[in-house]
Write a protein that holds these residues in place. Sequence first.
Motif, mmCIF file in Angstrom:
data_model
loop_
_atom_site.group_PDB
_atom_site.id
_atom_site.type_symbol
_atom_site.label_atom_id
_atom_site.label_comp_id
_atom_site.label_asym_id
_atom_site.label_seq_id
_atom_site.Cartn_x
_atom_site.Cartn_y
_atom_site.Cartn_z
ATOM 1 N N ASP A 177 0.867 -1.183 0.000
ATOM 2 C CA ASP A 177 0.000 0.000 0.000
ATOM 3 C C ASP A 177 0.901 1.229 0.000
ATOM 4 O O ASP A 177 1.781 1.344 0.865
ATOM 5 N N HIS B 18 -5.535 -3.520 5.836
ATOM 6 C CA HIS B 18 -5.650 -2.689 7.042
ATOM 7 C C HIS B 18 -5.709 -3.580 8.275
ATOM 8 O O HIS B 18 -6.620 -4.382 8.423
ATOM 9 N N HIS C 35 -1.405 2.387 9.228
ATOM 10 C CA HIS C 35 -1.957 1.126 9.742
ATOM 11 C C HIS C 35 -0.974 -0.021 9.583
ATOM 12 O O HIS C 35 -0.080 0.038 8.733
ATOM 13 N N ALA D 118 2.044 0.765 7.267
ATOM 14 C CA ALA D 118 1.872 1.780 6.237
ATOM 15 C C ALA D 118 1.836 3.141 6.934
ATOM 16 O O ALA D 118 1.027 3.347 7.842
#
Length: 270
Positions: A109, A180, A173, A204
């Motif tokens: 991500d 997530h 996160h 992230a």
Amino acid sequence: MFERGIEIKTPAQIETMRAAGLVVGETLEVLRSAAVAGISTGELDAIAHESIRSRGATSNFLGYHGFTGVICTSVNDEVVHGIPGSRVLRDGDIVSIDCGAIVDGWHGDAATTVAIGEVPDEVTELMRVTEEAMWRGIAAASLGGRVSDISHAIETTIDAAGDYGIVEGYTGHGIGSQMHQPPSVHNYGKPRRGPKLVKGLALAVEPMVTLGTAQTRTLADDWTVVTTDGSWAAHYENTFTLTDTGAWVLTALDGGKARLAELGVPYGGD
Ligand code: MG
Ligand code: MG
């Protein structure tokens, strides 16, 4: 393996996350070049889809709670979660592009903000400060430290740079077998709080910064988050982990080596 709700990855799983991270990093590079005046956000999404697919990965954004894109495209006063579509980018716009990918069940991500042609100096500076805050957040992480060491570094970097709004309702996160996961990584706060930073943790880190206040609202499409005062916003994100030797930025093409070196942080990649 989970410890107190936090997923601890094996070195082999981290290697797979690196593969996913490279798909994300390479896709964002493709999108940086493609994001020019006259292209629509939907066309960028199609390019991203093909980039992810051709690299043997799948999208974690597409279908996420019904999301219809493989990227988020957030233009100007849009902060995050903009839905790709018919909007055409114009000279002087900025677009934040958030992208994710899955390889063999492991997620990456990352996000970047791109200027379309010439933008005002204050907007260029907003982008620079937001990216710098992301890197300084990552650089503040070390084994034995705490998650909020990252948060504190992000906040102090932005505060020292000027009068900016640090968006509060959205956070970085944990990431791994899901996009997530716990813990949340706030973009502000006191240091030495929250879960310990241990080997096998992946996070992230994603500051969202505005030229105005921190207040946001969500548009009627139930996704697009805009600033309440109409000020423009930037968003940068990378996924990273800590190894015995240092930090490894899984979504950066060079693993973060160059930027971490500038900040005096040992590189933990292979
Ligand atoms: Mg993201
Ligand atoms: Mg994220």
